[in-house]
Design a protein around this motif. Structure first.
Motif, PDB file in Angstrom:
ATOM      1  N   ARG A  25       0.875  -1.233  -0.169  1.00 18.48           N
ATOM      2  CA  ARG A  25       0.084  -0.074  -0.075  1.00 18.48           C
ATOM      3  C   ARG A  25       0.908   1.201  -0.085  1.00 18.48           C
ATOM      4  N   ASN A  27       0.439   5.402   0.257  1.00 14.18           N
ATOM      5  CA  ASN A  27      -0.346   6.692   0.467  1.00 14.18           C
ATOM      6  C   ASN A  27       0.707   7.703   0.895  1.00 14.18           C
ATOM      7  N   VAL A  73      -1.189   9.829   9.680  1.00  6.36           N
ATOM      8  CA  VAL A  73      -0.368   8.832   9.364  1.00  6.36           C
ATOM      9  C   VAL A  73      -0.902   7.506  10.173  1.00  6.36           C
ATOM     10  N   LEU A  74      -1.018   7.581  11.271  1.00  8.39           N
ATOM     11  CA  LEU A  74      -1.610   6.375  11.889  1.00  8.39           C
ATOM     12  C   LEU A  74      -2.859   5.900  11.144  1.00  8.39           C
ATOM     13  N   ALA A  76      -3.411   6.180   7.858  1.00  8.22           N
ATOM     14  CA  ALA A  76      -3.047   5.623   6.619  1.00  8.22           C
ATOM     15  C   ALA A  76      -2.167   4.359   6.928  1.00  8.22           C
ATOM     16  N   LEU A  77      -1.521   4.094   7.878  1.00 10.05           N
ATOM     17  CA  LEU A  77      -0.836   2.965   8.237  1.00 10.05           C
ATOM     18  C   LEU A  77      -1.639   1.770   8.711  1.00 10.05           C
ATOM     19  N   THR A  78      -2.647   2.218   9.322  1.00 13.23           N
ATOM     20  CA  THR A  78      -3.479   0.981   9.958  1.00 13.23           C
ATOM     21  C   THR A  78      -4.613   0.423   9.040  1.00 13.23           C
ATOM     22  N   THR A  80      -6.061  -1.148   6.195  1.00 15.88           N
ATOM     23  CA  THR A  80      -5.729  -1.592   5.179  1.00 15.88           C
ATOM     24  C   THR A  80      -6.246  -1.943   3.743  1.00 15.88           C
ATOM     25  N   THR A  83      -5.442   2.635  -0.231  1.00 19.78           N
ATOM     26  CA  THR A  83      -4.056   2.687  -1.031  1.00 19.78           C
ATOM     27  C   THR A  83      -4.379   3.786  -2.133  1.00 19.78           C
TER      28      THR A  83
END
Length: 96
Positions: A25, A27, A73-74, A76-78, A80, A83
């Protein structure tokens, strides 16, 4: 105009890389005016004046914080199922 071109390029890059690198992914974060050391060159009063002007024109009535960006950011990271996206963490500043 240079900022607009750069932002458009970063957005296109995130979308293109998301397709090319899938299933990895990809972003991007596009921040607005955030209270960081980057503004220290304005001097204390210059920074305060600039922030006051920006705050008076944006919908939230304040300057962004590092925590505002970290939350994006958190997310976008978590997430799933996210993308190829650019998260505009800018309190709608481009709308004003």
């Amino acid at each position: 105009m240079a900022v607009a071109i750069t932002n458009a390029a970063a957005d296109t890059l995130a979308r293109s890389l998301a397709l090319e690198l899938a299933p990895i992914r990809v972003n991007a974060i596009s921040p607005g005016v955030i209270d960081t050391g980057a503004w220290d060159a304005f001097g204390e009063q210059g920074k305060a004046d600039y922030f006051a002007g920006v705050s008076s024109r944006n919908p939230a009535g304040r300057i962004g914080t590092i925590e505002d960006i970290a939350q994006g950011v958190l997310f976008a990271l978590t997430n799933t199922f996210l993308t190829g996206q650019t998260l505009h963490i800018d309190v709608g500043e481009p709308l004003t």
